[in-house]
Design a protein around this motif. Structure first.
Motif, mmCIF file in Angstrom:
data_model
loop_
_atom_site.group_PDB
_atom_site.id
_atom_site.type_symbol
_atom_site.label_atom_id
_atom_site.label_comp_id
_atom_site.label_asym_id
_atom_site.label_seq_id
_atom_site.Cartn_x
_atom_site.Cartn_y
_atom_site.Cartn_z
ATOM 1 N N VAL A 116 0.857 -1.191 0.000
ATOM 2 C CA VAL A 116 0.000 0.000 0.000
ATOM 3 C C VAL A 116 0.892 1.240 0.000
ATOM 4 O O VAL A 116 1.431 1.637 1.034
ATOM 5 N N ASP A 171 -2.330 -0.561 -4.642
ATOM 6 C CA ASP A 171 -3.364 0.459 -4.787
ATOM 7 C C ASP A 171 -4.028 0.379 -6.168
ATOM 8 O O ASP A 171 -3.352 0.242 -7.186
ATOM 9 N N SER A 178 -2.971 4.427 -0.912
ATOM 10 C CA SER A 178 -4.362 4.356 -0.452
ATOM 11 C C SER A 178 -4.525 4.757 1.011
ATOM 12 O O SER A 178 -5.537 5.354 1.395
ATOM 13 N N PHE A 189 -7.820 -3.567 -3.308
ATOM 14 C CA PHE A 189 -6.567 -3.585 -4.053
ATOM 15 C C PHE A 189 -6.657 -4.461 -5.297
ATOM 16 O O PHE A 189 -7.566 -5.274 -5.436
ATOM 17 N N GLY A 198 -5.996 5.359 -5.290
ATOM 18 C CA GLY A 198 -6.736 4.392 -4.481
ATOM 19 C C GLY A 198 -7.281 4.942 -3.187
ATOM 20 O O GLY A 198 -7.876 4.205 -2.395
#
Length: 440
Positions: free
Chosen positions: A207, A402, A210, A280, A415
């Motif tokens: 990540v 993301d 996001s 995701f 995201g």
């Protein structure tokens, strides 16, 4: 007439029986559902106090999990287990109020017993070094003969995860990693590169953007925002509430909390599904761009991509994988420095990961004249993972990141809406628990 009525009655009884049986089975499944097994790897106590906020959140929700480890893994800064233990002490004082609402909260002594020190500082060019108590603990927990996966939620560097995988590669099928990358990625470039290169089949959620959606004020909650949430819900809420004011003056950041939200809401086995911790998509290449020499503004790369610089210098007796030059990058009114290494045969190299879109200027400094003073620049764009390169790390089927859909951007955050859309629900749920700490 009688036969038809009898048939209808039988059908109704069958339907009722089936429905009740289904409900009973559903309740049974929910009742016996195992709590997610988790290990937290955190750089708490370092330069960014949002880990303290996320640790508060974890402690207040720990009745929903089987916490198997709390590992201090600061790839940057001076974080240590002492800060985790201090937070547990605060939790212990608030525990009687929490236990009025659930008897499943972990005992403080148990949490202390599973708190382990990991690597302090980033790994060398190879991506791993020597075992730590933290990396050994990850291995121990992963090797437990339990059918449920071990979720490793990484709030800082990947050094201890990389070390554990290096020392016991067989655990890659036992763990599932959710990593808050972004800024953490630039400090943990070598360990990330090692994992991507050697464990492409690892189950891994990366990540990089996001998570910003969790503290985005593009989403208003009945006029509540990151700044006034403290006054409305946390103020005067136990010892943990009083301590919360020490971090960003009570402003809610908690950039690492989405990792916890991911396993407590939704179906964590389905990264593409809806979850408080984001949604995701798979990606099959992690960008790695190899530069032979310095770059110019004609060179454009994606944020969070690995930029591997190779510089030519003298053949020396410097031990391989040892620091012998630095990459210096302006950072506000100061300068950040990253170590470069000697790989042998006159090859000097460094991995650098930019965390955001920008025009990046850098300088190499060293006691080696051929390297000292070299300057370069890069254009960093805002789309991850960007175009493919022949030198990219090729990933397996279980790497997620993301979502790239432009409609899911929260402002410039890729995201971000997959998390910000749940911000109200998750924060108001947390507010209920803060209220527990105000109970007499």
């Amino acid at each position: 007439m009688f036969n038809r009525s009898l048939i209808n009655l039988c059908l109704c009884l069958v339907l009722v029986f089936t429905t009740c049986t289904s409900c009973s089975n559903k309740k049974k499944v929910l009742k016996h559902k195992e709590k997610p097994r988790i290990i937290i790897s955190s750089d708490i106590g370092g330069t960014d106090p949002d880990d303290n906020q996320s640790m508060t959140h974890l402690l207040m929700y720990n009745d929903l999990f089987t916490i198997e480890g709390l590992v201090s893994s600061p790839s940057y800064g001076k974080g240590s287990t002492s800060e985790i233990l201090r937070m547990i002490d605060l939790y212990e004082k608030d525990l009687p109020r929490l236990q009025k609402h659930s008897q499943d909260f972990a005992e403080p002594d148990y949490l202390r017993s599973i708190t382990k020190q990991g690597r302090q500082g980033n790994a060398p060019y190879s991506g791993y070094t020597t075992a730590t108590k933290g990396s050994n603990w990850i291995i121990k927990c992963a090797k437990d003969d339990k059918p449920e996966p071990l979720w490793v939620l990484v709030w800082g560097g990947l050094e201890d995860v990389a070390q554990a995988l290096h020392d016991a590669p067989e655990i890659q099928n036992k763990i599932k990693v959710y990593w808050i990358g972004g800024p953490n990625k630039k400090w943990s470039a070598n360990s990330y590169a090692y994992i991507a290169a050697h464990f492409p089949d690892l189950w891994f959620i990366e990540v990089n953007a996001s998570y910003y959606g969790f503290f985005s004020d593009n989403v208003m909650i009945d006029s509540i925002n990151s700044t006034n949430y403290f006054e409305k819900y946390i103020h005067e809420a136990g010892h943990l509430g009083k301590d919360f004011k020490n971090y960003y003056n009570g402003e809610v950041k908690m950039g690492d909390t989405p990792s916890l939200l991911y396993v407590m809401n939704g179906n964590p086995e389905n990264p593409a599904g809806e979850s408080w911790g984001g949604s995701f998509e798979t990606f099959n290449h992690s960008p790695r761009i190899v530069h032979h020499g310095v770059t110019t503004l004609k060179d454009t790369v994606a944020f969070c991509s690995i930029n591997e610089f190779h510089l030519k210098g003298p053949v020396t007796n410097i031990p391989k994988d040892s620091i012998c030059f630095w990459m210096e990058v302006p950072f506000g009114k100061s300068t950040q420095k990253w170590p470069g290494y000697y790989l042998g045969e006159g090859d000097y190299a460094i991995k650098y990961i930019p965390k955001k879109a920008e025009i990046l200027n850098y300088t190499f400094t060293s006691e080696i004249p051929e390297i000292n003073g070299l300057k370069g620049a890069l254009v960093v764009d805002n789309f991850w993972p960007g175009k493919k390169h022949k030198t990219d790390y090729q990933l397996g089927n279980n790497w997620y990141t993301d979502k790239a859909d432009k409609n899911l951007y929260d402002g410039k955050i890729q995201g971000g809406k997959t998390i910000s859309k749940w911000r109200e629900e998750s924060l108001l749920d947390w507010a209920k628990r803060w209220a527990w700490l105000k109970d007499e």
